[in-house]
Design an enzyme around this catalytic site. Structure first.
Site, short mmCIF file in Angstrom:
data_model
loop_
_atom_site.label_atom_id
_atom_site.label_comp_id
_atom_site.label_asym_id
_atom_site.label_seq_id
_atom_site.Cartn_x
_atom_site.Cartn_y
_atom_site.Cartn_z
N GLY A 283 5.42 0.19 -3.76
CA GLY A 283 4.36 -0.45 -4.54
C GLY A 283 4.78 -0.58 -5.98
N GLY A 286 6.04 2.83 -7.41
CA GLY A 286 7.14 3.57 -6.80
C GLY A 286 7.04 3.48 -5.29
N ASP A 399 -6.57 -2.90 -9.57
CA ASP A 399 -5.65 -3.55 -8.63
C ASP A 399 -6.20 -3.46 -7.21
OD1 ASP A 399 -3.50 -4.98 -7.77
OD2 ASP A 399 -2.07 -3.31 -7.85
#
Ligand code: NAG
Ligand code: NAG
Ligand code: NAG
Ligand code: NAG
Ligand code: NAG
Ligand code: NAG
Ligand code: NAG
Ligand code: NAG
Ligand code: NAG
Ligand code: NAG
Ligand code: NAG
Length: 601
Positions: A283, A286, A399
């Site tokens: 992602g 990381g 997000d």
């Protein structure tokens, strides 16, 4: 956490026509018996009410009487058993205020409020049961195994009813275990009732519950003389004894902060030194690995890239804060590790992966029938509401997208990746950032253009997600003609909203639920952040069985379709008068739906 659950209310009126999504109070003034100003009754009444206000919060129940017949004023007030002393006091004061205002010259009146009820009369009514008026609030979530749930619940409530009539306090609570869940329930009668009155009252409200919301995961049925409530909470007690103050937040002492620290050695063991074959995905922050701890527990380990700008101390503080967030629609943070150069976050492992992997898969999408999709939407709403306003922290996700919704083994949604979202303290609701981070297509216009983010920019992303869940289409692949929200809006505007539904769902679905979700999707995608509802308003809309009349305005990033699709111009150009359109799209198809006001902001 109580307040969270309490916001999932469905308001029922007497006959279970679900007409309002606001909490309703019931007031009744008996206009057959008025007093005249200057008489002695109002003086006695004032003394009685003052005594109720003064005494109510001591034990959550009070009676009082002043004067002599025929000018005697009798008063009784009772707070719901799960309401705190402070709330009880507030409620009784409110009740008295409302009575003075609404029934200024009546000798007899009563009011039912969410947290208490109050009645007065010139006759002694203390031992008379009255359940003629009721308020029901149902949790919107339906039990997943209705038949089993109903039988366990009914047995539990009936058991409680038989013990409450023997209990001097007229209050009992108990719980029953069912399929890894615990149902907590309580029933309460006015303490001055005789056995018969209490049992008649309970019979009446149980019948009412059975007609209205016994298949929901929680409900409260409130009347003047008795109440019942049941809920499925993880660590919730449904009774706040009026005598004890607080006692909440013992979570913190139980889960000591240090126990969140997990050693690097353990995590290396669990993930086989972070081997490629244990990698679940990558992602923005990381990579994520699957691991198995030595006790067999499966975990997901997020390995933040070492270039992450955040300082160690900062990260630690943030992790400790996030670890306090416990909600069943949030992926749970189990611990973390800050050793050597590693920054690792450890989460519960969710076997069914992320929503996008199922929703956009040509075959797996068939497993998402409407009921499941609806449950997923409701779950996401609950999780977001918790982040936005019900936890002690105020968190904006920034997000939100299908790949950040993980599914547990029962396909319950859990929001992931909120851990690194922006935390706010107190009442701050807006922020500004120079670094716009998010996923294109889900980002609100004000965020992309000015870097403004707020709970309303999350609401925007949420609406894209809802439209994706309903249509089964990704925003960015939506038939290449225009973006998903424009497409949805045009269908809404020309009265063909149901055509948007993912065809793999088939035709087994309550139309009003689908329409409601599309409407919510469109309202949340509006250009102006202030025009978008908050998550608590979304909850209200979801919990009402009505489609409200104000129509969503055109979405942000609206792309007209006239050129691309010959047939669409006709529908769209006359579409803006959307009042009639909704009615027309509902007529004939959803006759159980009534049109009513939108919940007030
Ligand atoms: C009592 O007062 C109400 C107005 O407050 C009035 O409508 C009603 O007719 C009165 N009842 C009687 C019996 O006078
Ligand atoms: C009763 O109390 C109310 C509010 O405090 C006051 O307005 C009213 O005049 C009182 N009535 C009498 C008869 O004392
Ligand atoms: C309730 O209030 C009345 C008058 O205000 C007082 O005399 C009585 O002692 C109170 N009762 C309790 C239980 O405190
Ligand atoms: C009732 O009490 C709860 C807390 O127990 C509180 O959150 C809620 O706002 C109260 N309701 C009203 C209408 O005041
Ligand atoms: C109700 O009571 C009966 C008899 O005491 C008991 O067997 C049963 O398990 C109870 N049911 C629940 C749900 O507690
Ligand atoms: C609730 O139930 C528990 C367990 O049966 C009991 O110990 C407790 O006293 C009950 N609380 C009330 C207020 O009845
Ligand atoms: C992990 O690496 C260490 C040395 O860095 C090695 O001793 C150990 O065997 C490795 N474990 C696994 C499961 O590969
Ligand atoms: C979800 O997980 C359960 C249990 O692991 C499994 O039985 C089910 O098939 C999974 N569903 C999907 C759609 O992958
Ligand atoms: C409604 O609008 C959609 C999208 O523009 C279009 O595909 C559809 O043909 C229109 N239907 C009617 C009846 O106008
Ligand atoms: C659309 O609106 C125009 C005028 O605003 C009207 O002349 C036309 O008949 C309408 N078309 C349809 C299909 O209702
Ligand atoms: C391919 C496509 O339509 N992408 C759109 C997704 O949504 C954003 C706005 O939310 C549009 O700007 C994109 O064009």
């Amino acid at each position: 956490m109580d307040s969270l659950q309490l916001t999932f209310l469905l308001c029922l009126t007497q006959v279970f026509s679900f007409t309002k999504c606001q909490l309703q109070n019931i007031t009744s003034c008996n206009s057959a018996i008025n007093f005249t100003s200057g008489s002695i009754f109002p003086v006695n009444l004032n003394l009685t009410l003052a005594s109720l206000v003064a005494n109510a919060s001591i034990s959550g129940f009070a009676t009082s009487s002043f004067g002599q017949d025929p000018n005697n004023a009798y008063g009784l007030t009772r707070c719901r058993a799960y309401v705190s002393k402070e709330e009880c006091q507030t409620c009784v004061e409110t009740a008295v205020g409302k009575m003075r205002q609404l029934c200024p010259s009546q000798k007899e009146a009563f009011i039912l409020l969410e947290n208490c009820s109050l009645k007065y009369s010139n006759q002694n009514f203390f031992s008379t049961a009255d359940s003629s008026s009721k308020i029901g609030y149902c949790n919107v979530v339906k039990a997943s195994q209705p038949a089993l749930f109903q039988s366990v619940l009914l047995s539990l409530i009936l058991n409680l009813s038989s013990s409450v009539i023997l209990s001097p306090s007229r209050l009992v609570n108990s719980s029953a275990y069912m399929d890894s869940k615990t149902i907590y329930a309580m029933v309460q009668c006015t303490p001055t009732l005789e056995v018969k009155g209490c049992s008649n009252c309970l019979r009446d409200i149980i019948t009412y519950m059975l007609t209205g919301c016994n298949l929901n995961e929680g409900s409260r049925i409130l009347s003047l003389s008795c109440d019942l409530r049941y809920e499925i909470y993880l660590r919730e007690t449904i009774l706040v004894s009026c005598k004890s103050d607080g006692g909440h937040n013992h979570d913190e002492s139980i889960r000591s902060k240090e126990s969140l620290l997990i050693s690097l050695r353990k995590l290396k063991e669990a993930t086989r030194n972070f081997s490629e074959e244990y990698k679940l995905g990558k992602g923005g922050f990381g990579s994520v690995y699957k691991g198995t701890l030595s006790n067999g527990r499966e975990i997901a380990v997020k390995r933040l890239s070492s270039s992450s700008a955040q300082g160690l101390q900062e990260l630690k503080t943030e992790v400790l804060l996030v670890a306090k967030l416990l909600h069943r629609n949030l992926v749970r943070l189990l611990g973390f590790c800050l050793e050597e150069d590693e920054k690792l976050l450890v989460y519960e492992f969710l076997p069914n992966g992320s929503l996008d992997k199922i929703l956009f898969d040509q075959i797996k999408r068939f497993s998402l029938e409407w009921e499941r999709r609806y449950r997923i939407i409701v779950g996401i709403v609950r999780g977001l509401l918790y982040l936005h306003q019900d936890s002690q922290l105020r968190i904006i996700h920034r997000d939100l997208k299908a790949s950040n919704i993980l599914l547990d083994e029962e396909m319950n949604p859990k929001i992931a990746d909120f851990g690194l979202a922006k935390l706010f303290s107190g009442s701050q609701t807006q922020g500004n950032t120079l670094r716009v981070a998010g996923t294109y297509g889900y980002m609100a216009p004000e965020y992309i253009q000015h870097g403004h983010f707020s709970t309303k920019s999350d609401v925007y992303s949420f609406s894209i997600l809802v439209l994706e869940i309903v249509t089964g289409q990704k925003n960015w692949s939506s038939n290449n003609l225009a973006n998903l929200q424009s497409h949805a809006w045009q269908h809404w505007a020309n009265g063909t909203a149901l055509e948007l539904l993912d065809p793999t769902i088939g035709d087994q679905f309550p139309r009003y639920e689908v329409l409601k979700c599309i409407q919510i999707g469109l309202m949340c995608v509006q250009d102006g952040p202030a025009d978008r509802p908050s998550m608590s308003e979304v909850i209200m809309m979801l919990s009402s069985y009505t489609i409200s009349s104000p129509a969503p305005a055109r979405p942000a990033f609206y792309v007209p379709m006239e050129k691309e699709e010959p047939g669409s111009a006709k529908g769209y150009s006359n579409g803006s008068s959307s009042d009639q359109l909704k009615t027309s799209s509902l007529q004939g198809s959803v006759n159980e739906v009534t049109i009513s006001e939108l919940c007030p902001r």
